[in-house]
Design a protein around this motif. Structure first.
Motif, PDB file in Angstrom:
ATOM      1  N   UNK A  63       4.221   2.684   9.351  1.00 20.65           N
ATOM      2  CA  UNK A  63       3.852   2.340   7.971  1.00 20.65           C
ATOM      3  C   UNK A  63       3.478   0.863   7.906  1.00 20.65           C
ATOM      4  N   UNK A  64       2.300   0.502   8.428  1.00 16.80           N
ATOM      5  CA  UNK A  64       1.914  -0.908   8.467  1.00 16.80           C
ATOM      6  C   UNK A  64       1.951  -1.538   7.062  1.00 16.80           C
ATOM      7  N   UNK A  65       2.515  -2.725   6.992  1.00 14.31           N
ATOM      8  CA  UNK A  65       2.684  -3.409   5.707  1.00 14.31           C
ATOM      9  C   UNK A  65       1.358  -3.540   4.959  1.00 14.31           C
ATOM     10  N   UNK A  66       0.257  -3.736   5.672  1.00 14.83           N
ATOM     11  CA  UNK A  66      -1.045  -3.908   5.028  1.00 14.83           C
ATOM     12  C   UNK A  66      -1.487  -2.651   4.281  1.00 14.83           C
ATOM     13  N   UNK A  67      -0.966  -1.485   4.678  1.00  8.47           N
ATOM     14  CA  UNK A  67      -1.383  -0.247   4.020  1.00  8.47           C
ATOM     15  C   UNK A  67      -0.309   0.317   3.086  1.00  8.47           C
ATOM     16  N   UNK A  68       0.794  -0.366   2.978  1.00  6.89           N
ATOM     17  CA  UNK A  68       1.894   0.134   2.142  1.00  6.89           C
ATOM     18  C   UNK A  68       1.939  -0.596   0.806  1.00  6.89           C
ATOM     19  N   UNK A  69       2.182   0.171  -0.227  1.00  6.45           N
ATOM     20  CA  UNK A  69       2.410  -0.369  -1.563  1.00  6.45           C
ATOM     21  C   UNK A  69       3.728   0.233  -2.063  1.00  6.45           C
ATOM     22  N   UNK A  70       4.333  -0.364  -3.060  1.00  3.66           N
ATOM     23  CA  UNK A  70       5.526   0.276  -3.625  1.00  3.66           C
ATOM     24  C   UNK A  70       5.238   1.703  -4.089  1.00  3.66           C
ATOM     25  N   UNK A  71       4.057   1.931  -4.650  1.00  3.63           N
ATOM     26  CA  UNK A  71       3.686   3.281  -5.086  1.00  3.63           C
ATOM     27  C   UNK A  71       3.670   4.241  -3.908  1.00  3.63           C
ATOM     28  N   UNK A  72       3.038   3.841  -2.812  1.00  6.14           N
ATOM     29  CA  UNK A  72       2.956   4.721  -1.640  1.00  6.14           C
ATOM     30  C   UNK A  72       4.351   4.969  -1.063  1.00  6.14           C
ATOM     31  N   UNK A  73       5.187   3.936  -1.035  1.00  8.02           N
ATOM     32  CA  UNK A  73       6.551   4.095  -0.528  1.00  8.02           C
ATOM     33  C   UNK A  73       7.324   5.094  -1.385  1.00  8.02           C
ATOM     34  N   UNK A  74       7.164   5.022  -2.692  1.00  4.40           N
ATOM     35  CA  UNK A  74       7.824   5.982  -3.586  1.00  4.40           C
ATOM     36  C   UNK A  74       7.300   7.394  -3.349  1.00  4.40           C
ATOM     37  N   UNK A  75       5.996   7.533  -3.160  1.00  4.93           N
ATOM     38  CA  UNK A  75       5.414   8.852  -2.893  1.00  4.93           C
ATOM     39  C   UNK A  75       5.983   9.442  -1.594  1.00  4.93           C
ATOM     40  N   UNK A  76       6.099   8.617  -0.562  1.00  6.79           N
ATOM     41  CA  UNK A  76       6.648   9.072   0.709  1.00  6.79           C
ATOM     42  C   UNK A  76       8.111   9.481   0.528  1.00  6.79           C
ATOM     43  N   UNK A  77       8.853   8.696  -0.232  1.00  8.75           N
ATOM     44  CA  UNK A  77      10.265   9.013  -0.482  1.00  8.75           C
ATOM     45  C   UNK A  77      10.405  10.324  -1.247  1.00  8.75           C
ATOM     46  N   UNK A  78       9.559  10.520  -2.250  1.00  2.72           N
ATOM     47  CA  UNK A  78       9.600  11.761  -3.030  1.00  2.72           C
ATOM     48  C   UNK A  78       9.288  12.953  -2.127  1.00  2.72           C
ATOM     49  N   UNK A  79       8.257  12.809  -1.280  1.00  3.40           N
ATOM     50  CA  UNK A  79       7.902  13.883  -0.345  1.00  3.40           C
ATOM     51  C   UNK A  79       9.080  14.211   0.573  1.00  3.40           C
ATOM     52  N   UNK A  80       9.726  13.187   1.089  1.00  2.00           N
ATOM     53  CA  UNK A  80      10.838  13.397   2.011  1.00  2.00           C
ATOM     54  C   UNK A  80      12.026  14.072   1.356  1.00  2.00           C
ATOM     55  N   UNK A  81      12.396  13.595   0.177  1.00  2.00           N
ATOM     56  CA  UNK A  81      13.541  14.188  -0.525  1.00  2.00           C
ATOM     57  C   UNK A  81      13.234  15.620  -0.951  1.00  2.00           C
ATOM     58  N   UNK A 120      14.210  13.056  -7.985  1.00  2.00           N
ATOM     59  CA  UNK A 120      14.023  12.844  -9.422  1.00  2.00           C
ATOM     60  C   UNK A 120      14.078  11.351  -9.761  1.00  2.00           C
ATOM     61  N   UNK A 121      15.007  10.620  -9.150  1.00  2.00           N
ATOM     62  CA  UNK A 121      15.108   9.179  -9.397  1.00  2.00           C
ATOM     63  C   UNK A 121      13.863   8.447  -8.912  1.00  2.00           C
ATOM     64  N   UNK A 122      13.391   8.788  -7.715  1.00  2.00           N
ATOM     65  CA  UNK A 122      12.171   8.156  -7.198  1.00  2.00           C
ATOM     66  C   UNK A 122      10.974   8.487  -8.084  1.00  2.00           C
ATOM     67  N   UNK A 123      10.884   9.725  -8.561  1.00  2.00           N
ATOM     68  CA  UNK A 123       9.775  10.135  -9.437  1.00  2.00           C
ATOM     69  C   UNK A 123       9.822   9.365 -10.740  1.00  2.00           C
ATOM     70  N   UNK A 124      11.020   9.224 -11.301  1.00  3.61           N
ATOM     71  CA  UNK A 124      11.177   8.470 -12.544  1.00  3.61           C
ATOM     72  C   UNK A 124      10.750   7.003 -12.333  1.00  3.61           C
ATOM     73  N   UNK A 125      11.139   6.432 -11.199  1.00  6.17           N
ATOM     74  CA  UNK A 125      10.752   5.056 -10.890  1.00  6.17           C
ATOM     75  C   UNK A 125       9.244   4.943 -10.744  1.00  6.17           C
ATOM     76  N   UNK A 126       8.627   5.904 -10.073  1.00  2.00           N
ATOM     77  CA  UNK A 126       7.173   5.902  -9.906  1.00  2.00           C
ATOM     78  C   UNK A 126       6.475   6.031 -11.250  1.00  2.00           C
ATOM     79  N   UNK A 127       6.944   6.936 -12.099  1.00  2.00           N
ATOM     80  CA  UNK A 127       6.344   7.117 -13.424  1.00  2.00           C
ATOM     81  C   UNK A 127       6.482   5.862 -14.268  1.00  2.00           C
ATOM     82  N   UNK A 128       7.653   5.237 -14.217  1.00  2.66           N
ATOM     83  CA  UNK A 128       7.877   4.009 -14.976  1.00  2.66           C
ATOM     84  C   UNK A 128       6.959   2.894 -14.486  1.00  2.66           C
TER      85      UNK A 128
END
Length: 154
Positions: A63-81, A120-128
């Motif tokens: 997950x190279x830092x240049x291609x990662x955003x907080x949004x993408x990190x949240x999406x990956x976390x949601x997918x994993x959970x 659900x928590x990650x999704x709420x954070x992403x939506x916010x």
């Protein structure tokens, strides 16, 4: 599988191994400390910290830092959970039931429930964050219009 895919698969496996070693060594340190072996506990903890650094090195490549955003990190976390509570743990739970391992079934039930909460928590954070970004974009749009208006009068 081509070599690039093989390398990514190997990095994921290496990350999993380093992560597992980190947690395992933390657990061993806890057991050693409880048994009164402070020096052994400290040795496990020092090595556990090194394992974290190895895992981070693998993540830098996955997950190279240049291609990662907080949004993408949240999406990956949601997918994993979501994967954990919809596929992984239910499959493990089914096999534990077949083997009659009630302790494992209870553990998997707990993990399914917690993974749902985490997703659900990650999704709420992403939506916010999306709502805040949209509001910020409107503010920036007003500022830009104001600056254009000021420039037009000059």
């Amino acid at each position: 599988m081509n070599s690039a895919n093989t390398t990514l698969h190997n990095l994921e496996s290496a990350f999993a191994g380093e992560s597992m070693a980190h947690i395992k060594y933390r657990y061993f340190a806890k057991l050693a400390r409880k048994a009164g072996f402070e020096e052994v506990a400290l040795a496990f903890e020092a090595t556990a910290e090194q394992e974290v650094m190895h895992a981070f090195g693998h993540l830098d490549l996955l997950y190279p830092a240049a291609s990662m955003t907080p949004q993408r990190a949240l999406e990956i976390a949601i997918e994993g959970e979501t994967y954990e509570y919809t596929e992984m743990y239910p499959k493990f739970r089914h096999l534990a039931i077949e083997e009659g391992n009630n302790a494992a079934v209870a553990e998997y039930d707990e993990q399914i429930a917690e993974s749902k909460i985490h997703a659900k928590q990650f999704k709420r954070t992403l939506d916010l964050a999306a709502k805040r970004f949209a509001a910020l974009a409107k503010v920036e749009e007003r500022h830009a219009k104001h600056y254009k208006d000021v420039l037009a009068t000059l």
